[in-house]
Design a protein around this motif. Structure first.
Motif, PDB file in Angstrom:
ATOM      1  N   ALA A   1      11.690  20.206 -33.564  1.00 18.77           N
ATOM      2  CA  ALA A   1      11.574  20.723 -32.202  1.00 18.77           C
ATOM      3  C   ALA A   1      12.370  19.906 -31.199  1.00 18.77           C
ATOM      4  O   ALA A   1      12.390  20.217 -30.007  1.00 18.77           O
ATOM      5  CB  ALA A   1      10.111  20.768 -31.785  1.00 18.77           C
ATOM      6  N   ALA A   2      13.029  18.832 -31.673  1.00 20.54           N
ATOM      7  CA  ALA A   2      13.798  17.985 -30.773  1.00 20.54           C
ATOM      8  C   ALA A   2      14.972  18.777 -30.199  1.00 20.54           C
ATOM      9  O   ALA A   2      15.483  19.701 -30.836  1.00 20.54           O
ATOM     10  CB  ALA A   2      14.311  16.757 -31.513  1.00 20.54           C
ATOM     11  N   PRO A   3      15.383  18.432 -28.965  1.00 22.04           N
ATOM     12  CA  PRO A   3      16.512  19.156 -28.370  1.00 22.04           C
ATOM     13  C   PRO A   3      17.791  18.921 -29.165  1.00 22.04           C
ATOM     14  O   PRO A   3      17.996  17.865 -29.738  1.00 22.04           O
ATOM     15  CB  PRO A   3      16.621  18.555 -26.962  1.00 22.04           C
ATOM     16  CG  PRO A   3      15.971  17.209 -27.073  1.00 22.04           C
ATOM     17  CD  PRO A   3      14.872  17.375 -28.077  1.00 22.04           C
ATOM     18  N   THR A   4      18.619  19.938 -29.212  1.00 19.29           N
ATOM     19  CA  THR A   4      19.903  19.815 -29.919  1.00 19.29           C
ATOM     20  C   THR A   4      20.914  19.109 -29.038  1.00 19.29           C
ATOM     21  O   THR A   4      20.830  19.191 -27.813  1.00 19.29           O
ATOM     22  CB  THR A   4      20.432  21.197 -30.303  1.00 19.29           C
ATOM     23  OG1 THR A   4      20.526  22.005 -29.116  1.00 19.29           O
ATOM     24  CG2 THR A   4      19.517  21.879 -31.294  1.00 19.29           C
ATOM     25  N   PRO A   5      21.854  18.371 -29.627  1.00 11.81           N
ATOM     26  CA  PRO A   5      21.975  18.179 -31.083  1.00 11.81           C
ATOM     27  C   PRO A   5      20.988  17.142 -31.582  1.00 11.81           C
ATOM     28  O   PRO A   5      20.916  16.040 -31.054  1.00 11.81           O
ATOM     29  CB  PRO A   5      23.415  17.686 -31.242  1.00 11.81           C
ATOM     30  CG  PRO A   5      23.709  17.004 -29.942  1.00 11.81           C
ATOM     31  CD  PRO A   5      22.958  17.742 -28.891  1.00 11.81           C
ATOM     32  N   MET A   6      20.180  17.542 -32.560  1.00  9.49           N
ATOM     33  CA  MET A   6      19.206  16.623 -33.124  1.00  9.49           C
ATOM     34  C   MET A   6      19.871  15.756 -34.185  1.00  9.49           C
ATOM     35  O   MET A   6      20.903  16.128 -34.740  1.00  9.49           O
ATOM     36  CB  MET A   6      18.033  17.386 -33.728  1.00  9.49           C
ATOM     37  CG  MET A   6      18.403  18.267 -34.901  1.00  9.49           C
ATOM     38  SD  MET A   6      17.001  19.208 -35.552  1.00  9.49           S
ATOM     39  CE  MET A   6      16.711  20.390 -34.242  1.00  9.49           C
ATOM     40  N   HIS A   7      19.295  14.606 -34.464  1.00 10.31           N
ATOM     41  CA  HIS A   7      19.853  13.688 -35.455  1.00 10.31           C
ATOM     42  C   HIS A   7      19.532  14.194 -36.850  1.00 10.31           C
ATOM     43  O   HIS A   7      18.365  14.338 -37.220  1.00 10.31           O
ATOM     44  CB  HIS A   7      19.281  12.287 -35.270  1.00 10.31           C
ATOM     45  CG  HIS A   7      19.742  11.328 -36.327  1.00 10.31           C
ATOM     46  ND1 HIS A   7      21.067  11.037 -36.533  1.00 10.31           N
ATOM     47  CD2 HIS A   7      19.033  10.609 -37.257  1.00 10.31           C
ATOM     48  CE1 HIS A   7      21.170  10.178 -37.532  1.00 10.31           C
ATOM     49  NE2 HIS A   7      19.957   9.908 -37.978  1.00 10.31           N
ATOM     50  N   CYS A   8      20.564  14.488 -37.615  1.00 11.43           N
ATOM     51  CA  CYS A   8      20.398  14.947 -38.991  1.00 11.43           C
ATOM     52  C   CYS A   8      20.404  13.727 -39.900  1.00 11.43           C
ATOM     53  O   CYS A   8      21.384  12.980 -39.936  1.00 11.43           O
ATOM     54  CB  CYS A   8      21.520  15.914 -39.358  1.00 11.43           C
ATOM     55  SG  CYS A   8      21.491  16.457 -41.071  1.00 11.43           S
ATOM     56  N   GLN A   9      19.331  13.531 -40.653  1.00 13.84           N
ATOM     57  CA  GLN A   9      19.203  12.368 -41.522  1.00 13.84           C
ATOM     58  C   GLN A   9      19.583  12.659 -42.963  1.00 13.84           C
ATOM     59  O   GLN A   9      19.585  11.744 -43.790  1.00 13.84           O
ATOM     60  CB  GLN A   9      17.763  11.837 -41.474  1.00 13.84           C
ATOM     61  CG  GLN A   9      17.316  11.432 -40.085  1.00 13.84           C
ATOM     62  CD  GLN A   9      15.962  10.749 -40.108  1.00 13.84           C
ATOM     63  OE1 GLN A   9      15.660   9.969 -41.014  1.00 13.84           O
ATOM     64  NE2 GLN A   9      15.142  11.035 -39.115  1.00 13.84           N
ATOM     65  N   GLY A  10      19.888  13.893 -43.265  1.00 11.08           N
ATOM     66  CA  GLY A  10      20.259  14.226 -44.633  1.00 11.08           C
ATOM     67  C   GLY A  10      20.349  15.726 -44.821  1.00 11.08           C
ATOM     68  O   GLY A  10      20.326  16.494 -43.852  1.00 11.08           O
ATOM     69  N   GLU A  11      20.403  16.120 -46.078  1.00 16.12           N
ATOM     70  CA  GLU A  11      20.542  17.535 -46.402  1.00 16.12           C
ATOM     71  C   GLU A  11      19.866  17.840 -47.722  1.00 16.12           C
ATOM     72  O   GLU A  11      19.741  16.975 -48.601  1.00 16.12           O
ATOM     73  CB  GLU A  11      22.021  17.903 -46.497  1.00 16.12           C
ATOM     74  CG  GLU A  11      22.757  17.121 -47.565  1.00 16.12           C
ATOM     75  CD  GLU A  11      24.253  17.359 -47.559  1.00 16.12           C
ATOM     76  OE1 GLU A  11      24.642  18.526 -47.729  1.00 16.12           O
ATOM     77  OE2 GLU A  11      25.013  16.393 -47.384  1.00 16.12           O
TER      78      GLU A  11
END
Length: 973
Positions: A903-913
């Motif tokens: 729910a964090a505002p974009t751009p959110m921190h992507c920690q992986g995939e």
């Protein structure tokens, strides 16, 4: 000759006994066999054939061949329609349909012509300045620009024709069938060399080549590209001169020719002159008007004025007068004209030291007259009283440019020849020589002699006995070309006719700092049309040189890139369309899979069965049944698609030691080892197994998708990096069928087929290899496991693959053996934490995947140094982890991003995939594999798998990537 009021009753190479009907813009006209569309339109008095790109000014035929920038038409209708076709190169056939382009609602009344009224608002580069703000309108701008861009219409229906490919080798390839090219082909052919002669026109002069069986003559064939190692691309228009190809006949054929020696006899193209309103219909290259008169018996006008700065226009004037055209005057920019030149047009007024000031417009914008003034000998400015000449044809000649495009593509160096005011070939880089007009030689006798000498020399360099022709010709005495690059007048003086680039546009580019020739090209679009600047390039360079106060050689020349002239996408694609877009490989058991209802998916070039439908089960249930069955009983899967490379040689071990990150020196004969190879940049390239079959022989396996790339990589290393090693390799992927047998009952099943093999752990342990046979058929057995179960891989000659597949199913009935597909195999490997293409994405290191311990510290290997870069050993890199849903039931979306707060505002921190996910029948809930920052240190931590595409979000817990049998008891048991 109904309606052909500009056609002479006699002369030309047309066949008047074969009249042809055609339509242009819906109106029916008549021409003859041997006409081009351009010559037929001119014969019928059609002067306006199109509109220019930017200002939508009326345009007529300018040239007679490749150089044509104006007469671009929409050829054909329906599925065979093709845009931007040069009318000068379209052979007329009965029923031909063509239409003008870039106009609405009609050619004669084009609303787009209003752009000309606002030309001051549309200077060169206006699009760079106009569409900057406001940003919220960028998408609107894009839609408007896209609607305005382009000239013709691409077909929307499926092309009904086929296109062929041909690969050929020859000793001498001659490009161009003019006097120099014919002479070169004849000299080379008489030596016994294999010769290919490529000529774009449909016919050649002379008959001498017909008696030489070793000479292949390709007419209607354009040399489109010249690549390294004398590889040339030829485009043959096999059926373009017909309404439709005959049955089984290709429309075009693309030749890829590798030649020992090449002779470029590509001729020269006449330059236009730059003066006010030089783009009006009826303004034409003098050589084009000459060709229409001589070859097609067509008068491009009734009354002509010729504007020139060189001698060749006088020859054109002579021929135009002979065809019945009244030449009112010859306007020559040179102050002095020799009597020998004047005598060619005796009785015609010649104005030396003069220039055309402007061209007056008549009906539909076509030329109806010119205004001429004298040129001041010192300042170059127009001077004196103007003179007006009524005319409907302005034939201009600004000199000749050798056609050096292919030479430049071959990486040859060019030089500027001030005597002809053009660039000519200088230093060849490849096994090539230029001859004739392409080499700056314009005398007919000299062209023939130079061509013969070039052909003989090419044959000798190819290893044939070809005596030097020894031609001697008297030099031709011609006045040097007067460098009149731009007539000193105002108004619109066009340099690039197709893109409406004027001399003033070049001046603006200079004032705004775009002085580099490449910057000039892109800022003004000079030479970026379909004609690739053939009529505009040198003139544009000269105008820029004048602004800079420099010489043309100092300004430089733009890069000539392939293709020489546009190619159809169909011709480039050839047979590689639809199902044949790329090669499709099928395993020896493919028909069996298909007969049992298996749907297929593509892996690399291979078709692989996904699963086998079962009555009463959905596809997902069938897949889960197969995976569960392998864990509980036994299953077989087709693994024929895995890459297999036989590596042999005295230094084979040393070679493989340098390729893989782990050491192989202690690998005994009869054992296998899992290996990982890196790219040179330190990232993982591929994984597989290495089996030592003999002391200096190894079998390497690769993933299905990377098999070809790995083979190419190994060959490169052996041939380029380490040529001193005695190592040889051969891809045997298609020689052997592969069957993996997995599950608790796998040992029992194989024991029934190979009774002479001791399958005990002591005699045939995990990672063991045995060579054996069954019923006289050689077989290879590997104790390997991709599923994590007790498993083997069986390789047999491909022709016997189906026999062994069905035999295993027949003899294992009481063991409940079943086939399983790639979907179940994927589930099994995810449960075991094995990586595949989804994880080997080209962005991971060995340490990211948990293979750091495999990286040898005792030996060098490919990628070792760069794998130690700071960024590749950073502590916050993403590691391979397992993922389970926090609620134990929600599916994990594949490809989802791993985040702390969805729910964090974009751009959110992507920690992986999430790299792979599935439902695990063995565990009874969904699982997945992923790459997560510092993942090995975060087991037990909760995060979210969020898909930005589907908006699915699943809370997940990070775990060890091995879900089933982490201790390996099953595969070792």
């Amino acid at each position: 000759m109904t309606g052909q009021k500009f056609r002479n009753a006699e002369g030309g190479l047309i066949d008047r006994a074969k009249p042809l009907n055609f339509t242009f813009d819906g109106k029916t006209y008549q021409g003859f066999q041997g006409d081009t569309l351009a010559s037929a339109l001119l014969a019928n008095g059609v002067r306006v054939v199109g509109r220019s790109f930017k200002y939508h000014r009326p345009r007529g035929v300018l040239g007679a061949g490749f150089e044509e920038p104006n007469a671009l038409v929409q050829l054909g209708v329906g599925a065979r329609t093709e845009p931007n076709m040069q009318a000068t190169r379209i052979e007329l056939f009965d029923g031909l349909t063509a239409a003008s382009q870039n106009r609405w609602p009609s050619l004669n009344f084009d609303i787009g012509a209003i752009n000309g009224l606002f030309h001051r608002l549309l200077p060169a580069g206006f699009y760079y300045k106009t569409f900057m703000a406001p940003a919220k309108l960028w998408m609107t701008y894009e839609k408007v620009i896209r609607r305005a861009a382009g000239m013709g219409r691409a077909p929307t229906q499926t092309d009904p024709d086929v296109y062929a490919r041909r690969y050929a080798h020859c000793d001498v390839l001659v490009v161009g069938g003019g006097p120099a090219g014919l002479s070169a082909a004849l000299a080379a052919g008489r030596s016994g060399a294999r010769v290919i002669l490529a000529e774009d026109k449909p016919t050649l002069g002379g008959q001498a080549l017909e008696s030489l069986d070793n000479v292949t003559v390709l007419t209607r064939t354009m040399a489109a590209a010249y690549y390294d190692h004398n590889l040339l691309i030829l485009s043959e228009r096999v059926a373009e001169h017909k309404p439709a190809p005959a049955p089984f006949e290709p429309r075009q054929r693309l030749w890829q020719v590798r030649a020992q020696q090449v002779v470029l006899a590509t001729g020269a193209l006449e330059r236009p002159l730059v003066f006010t309103n030089n783009d009006r219909p009826g303004v034409m290259l003098a050589s084009a008007a000459q060709r229409y008169a001589n070859e097609f018996a067509v008068r491009a006008g009734n009354r002509a004025v010729i504007f020139t700065n060189n001698d060749s226009a006088y020859d054109a004037a002579h021929d135009l007068m002979a065809s019945g055209i009244d030449v009112a005057a010859i306007i020559d920019a040179r102050p002095v004209i020799p009597d020998a030149v004047r005598n060619r047009v005796a009785g015609t007024e010649v104005l030396a030291g003069h220039a055309i000031v402007t061209v007056a417009a008549g009906r539909r914008g076509a030329a109806r007259g010119v205004t001429v003034k004298a040129i001041h000998p010192q300042t170059g400015a127009p001077t004196g009283w103007p003179r007006d000449f009524a005319c409907d044809l302005v034939a201009m000649s600004g000199g000749w440019n050798p056609t050096i495009h292919l030479f430049s593509q071959s990486k040859g160096k060019i030089k500027y020849d001030a005597d002809i005011a053009a660039f000519t070939p200088d230093q060849s880089v490849q096994q090539e020589r230029s001859a004739g007009a392409a080499n700056g030689t314009f005398n007919m006798a000299a062209c023939i002699a130079e061509g013969g000498d070039a052909g003989a020399a090419a044959a000798r360099d190819a290893g044939f006995d070809a005596p030097a022709a020894g031609h001697k010709t008297d030099p031709e005495h011609r006045q040097p070309t007067q460098s009149l690059w731009i007539a000193p007048t105002g108004g619109k003086r066009f340099v690039d006719f197709q893109n409406d680039v004027t001399a003033d546009d070049i001046g603006l580019a200079h004032r705004e700092g775009y002085q580099s020739v490449e910057h000039l090209k892109r800022y003004t679009t000079l030479g970026m049309g379909t004609d690739q600047g053939r009529t505009s390039n040198v003139n544009g360079l000269a105008v820029m040189a004048d602004h800079r106060g420099a010489n043309i050689p100092d300004v430089g020349a733009t890069t000539f890139r392939p293709p020489f002239s546009p190619l159809t996408l169909g011709g480039v694609a050839g047979w590689h369309i639809g199902d044949d877009f790329q090669s499709t490989r099928q395993s020896p058991m493919s028909d069996w899979h298909e007969s049992h209802g298996a749907p297929f998916s593509n892996a690399g070039l291979w078709r692989r069965p996904q699963y086998y439908p079962r009555a009463g089960q959905s596809p997902a249930e069938a897949v889960h049944h197969e995976a569960r069955h392998v864990r509980e009983k036994v299953g077989i899967v087709d693994v024929s698609t895995l890459g297999k490379i036989d590596v042999q040689g005295r230094d084979a071990l040393e070679f493989l030691n340098r390729v893989y990150i782990n050491g192989l020196s202690k690998l005994p004969i009869g054992k296998c080892r899992y290996g990982v190879m890196l790219r040179e940049d330190g990232f993982v390239f591929d994984d597989g197994t290495i089996t030592r079959i003999a002391d200096s022989r190894f079998l390497v396996t690769t993933t299905t998708t990377h098999a070809g790339a790995v083979m190419a990589h190994l060959e490169y290393l052996a041939q380029v990096q380490w040529p001193e090693l005695d190592v040889h390799m051969l891809s045997v992927s298609e020689d052997w069928a592969g069957i993996a047998v997995a599950g608790p009952n796998s040992r029992a099943l194989l024991s029934r087929l190979f009774q002479d093999v001791n399958f005990s752990n002591d005699d045939f342990p995990f990672m063991g290899y045995r060579a054996t046979s069954a019923d006289g058929v050689p077989a290879r057995l590997f104790r390997l496991s991709f599923s994590g179960e007790h498993a083997y891989e069986l390789n047999v000659p491909a022709d016997y693959g189906l026999n062994f597949w069905t035999a295993l199913l027949d003899i294992g009935g009481d063991l409940d053996v079943i086939p399983y597909g790639t979907e179940a195999m994927n589930i099994l490997r995810i449960e075991k934490g094995h990586v595949t293409g989804a994880e080997l994405n080209g962005r991971v290191t060995a340490d990211d995947l948990g293979f750091a311990g495999m990286m040898s510290k005792q030996k060098p290997f490919v990628g070792q140094v760069l794998a130690r870069r700071e960024a590749l050993i950073a502590t916050d890199r993403r590691h391979l982890v397992g993922l389970v849903p926090a609620d134990g039931k929600s599916p994990i979306p594949s490809g989802a991003q791993i985040v702390a707060d969805p729910a964090a505002p974009t751009p959110m921190h992507c920690q992986g995939e999430v790299t792979s996910s599935c439902y695990s029948p063995a565990l009874g809930h969904p699982i997945g594999l992923g790459l997560v920052e510092r993942g090995r240190d975060r087991h037990g931590e909760s995060l979210y798998a969020h898909s930005p595409i589907t908006s699915e979000t699943t809370a997940v817990t990070i775990t060890n990537p091995v879900f089933v049998d982490p201790d390996g008891g099953r595969l070792h048991g």
